[in-house]
Design a protein around this motif. Structure first.
Motif, mmCIF file in Angstrom:
data_model
loop_
_atom_site.group_PDB
_atom_site.id
_atom_site.type_symbol
_atom_site.label_atom_id
_atom_site.label_comp_id
_atom_site.label_asym_id
_atom_site.label_seq_id
_atom_site.Cartn_x
_atom_site.Cartn_y
_atom_site.Cartn_z
ATOM 1 N N HIS A 163 3.520 8.420 -9.191
ATOM 2 C CA HIS A 163 3.710 8.265 -10.631
ATOM 3 C C HIS A 163 4.459 6.978 -10.956
ATOM 4 O O HIS A 163 4.069 6.233 -11.860
ATOM 5 N N TYR A 164 5.523 6.711 -10.220
ATOM 6 C CA TYR A 164 6.414 5.603 -10.572
ATOM 7 C C TYR A 164 5.831 4.247 -10.178
ATOM 8 O O TYR A 164 5.807 3.315 -10.972
ATOM 9 N N PHE A 165 5.366 4.131 -8.928
ATOM 10 C CA PHE A 165 4.831 2.855 -8.442
ATOM 11 C C PHE A 165 3.304 2.804 -8.439
ATOM 12 O O PHE A 165 2.718 1.789 -8.073
ATOM 13 N N LYS A 166 2.669 3.932 -8.801
ATOM 14 C CA LYS A 166 1.202 4.022 -8.836
ATOM 15 C C LYS A 166 0.563 3.789 -7.470
ATOM 16 O O LYS A 166 -0.571 3.349 -7.355
ATOM 17 N N GLU A 167 1.295 4.107 -6.424
ATOM 18 C CA GLU A 167 0.749 4.090 -5.064
ATOM 19 C C GLU A 167 1.554 5.041 -4.197
ATOM 20 O O GLU A 167 2.693 5.376 -4.513
#
Length: 414
Positions: free
Chosen positions: A52-56
């Motif tokens: 969610h936060y870094f999209k990875e």
């Protein structure tokens, strides 16, 4: 020297808060009791972080490294091996933190405090396990530290108490290292972890005993066996249902408790169900200028939410300093309705969009999540106590409410 904000805790909430506060132009001091920053992340070598936060997808150490790199690039002042002994609240913009360090006891002053001290694990005696005091009994965090930080194998034949995410991840970790996981014992009639982690037990053919509990440990110098009993729908032991499992290691993964001892000491009001402080939408506690984030607020299942809360607390600190306090608002109380066990924040204003963090009391399928006072409704296929609900309430929706908003989780119509 007086800092704009002193952040207590160098885990994901504290790291995110420090980076955000620095970027907002605040003078920041970060304190952490461990010898390195990151909290528990450096020992969480499995993937599943950062989606969610870094999209990875990242491992725990990778997630921590992203923030630690920014801490260093931004020259954020920080101490490790800094154990906070005391917080003193002299006035709204004058707070003292006393901590021990390798150089001795130090005092620092701040206008605000962001408390991100995380949570502690429940131990065997807290969950009613009696018997011999022998080697081979660990909390999940202790075993994880031994294996993933120091390369030490805690045991070869393991019984795990608790089917939450950490317990399930440790079941896999032991199995991958060649240990025999004899059983996972769960008090409730359903698993406590995310579905993706429950699959671990099937993949490694590990028995899961639902509606069971470990009640006794026997051994001479080390654990030799544990007694397991079945419980009824009221979680009471069923007479004559006990049996023994031979093992050399008992792992306790019975949940976390927000580490709020220092906040209690200075009078912060605590939510008895969350275990953490009562807060407003900026995560300010009932003590002006003291904010809280991460597992010290409530137990999160995703580190991404922990980092999100750290950033929100930093925004709160910035607003507090600019206005010499959070400006007076018409606070609206958030209330628990049916099948809502944990809920935060506790007070919202309608001046901004707000994320609500909640957990249900029991699993339910075909669900209606409603906020009757503002006529908001969501439909979900399933809710579980193990999975955090994160729901956005828009400012214009909140403004429709009077003095309170109730969250209800009910069975939907077929």
């Amino acid at each position: 020297m007086i800092y704009d904000t002193i952040i207590i805790g160098g885990g994901p909430a504290g790291l995110a808060a420090a980076v955000k506060a620095k970027k907002l132009g605040l003078k920041v001091l970060l304190l952490d009791e461990n010898e390195f920053l990151g909290g528990i992340l450096p020992q969480c070598i499995h993937p599943g972080f950062g989606l969610h936060y870094f999209k990875e997808e990242l491992t725990g150490p990778e997630f921590a490294h992203r923030f630690i790199r920014e801490i260093n690039e931004l020259n954020i002042e920080h101490y490790t091996n800094a154990y906070v002994l005391e917080i003193e609240n002299y006035s709204d913009l004058e707070k003292k933190v006393v901590f021990s360090s390798p150089e001795g006891v130090k005092e620092v002053w701040g206008k605000t405090i962001i408390y991100a001290a995380g949570a502690r694990e429940r131990h065997a005696f807290e969950i009613g396990i009696v018997g011999d005091r022998v080697a081979g009994i660990y909390t999940a965090g202790e075993a994880q530290t031994l294996m993933d930080i120091y390369g030490v194998m805690p045991g070869k034949e393991v019984v795990i108490v608790g089917s939450g995410d950490v317990g399930l991840i440790m079941a896999r970790r032991f199995a991958l290292e060649g240990a025999k996981v004899k059983a996972v014992i769960e008090l409730m009639p359903y698993p406590g972890g995310l579905a993706r982690n429950v699959m671990i037990l099937r993949d490694f053919e590990i028995p899961l005993y639902l509606s069971h509990k470990v009640v006794e440990v026997r051994g001479r110098k080390r654990v030799e066996k544990v007694k397991v009993v079945k419980v009824d729908e009221n979680l009471k032991e069923i007479s004559g249902s006990g049996f023994w499992i031979e093992c050399d290691t008992l792992l306790i993964s019975a949940g976390l408790i927000p580490n709020v001892k220092l906040l209690k000491k200075i009078g912060a009001q605590i939510d008895p169900l969350n275990g953490g402080p009562i807060v407003n939408e900026l995560l300010e506690t009932t003590i002006p200028g003291i904010f809280v984030a991460g597992n010290a607020l409530l137990i999160n299942d995703l580190v991404d939410y922990v980092a999100e809360q750290g950033e929100l607390a930093a925004l709160g600190a910035k607003e507090f300093i600019e206005n010499q306090g959070i400006p007076s608002r018409k606070w609206i109380k958030l209330k628990r309705g049916s099948n809502v066990r944990i809920l935060a924040p506790h007070y919202i204003s309608g001046e901004r969009d707000v994320y609500i963090y909640a957990r249900v009391s029991r699993p339910m399928e075909n669900v209606r999540v409603t906020f009757p006072e503002i006529r908001k409704e969501l439909r979900l296929p399933v809710v579980k106590p193990s999975e955090m609900l994160r729901i956005k309430l828009k400012a214009e929706e909140i403004q429709k409410a009077g003095k309170e908003i109730t969250m209800e989780v009910e069975k939907g119509e077929v």
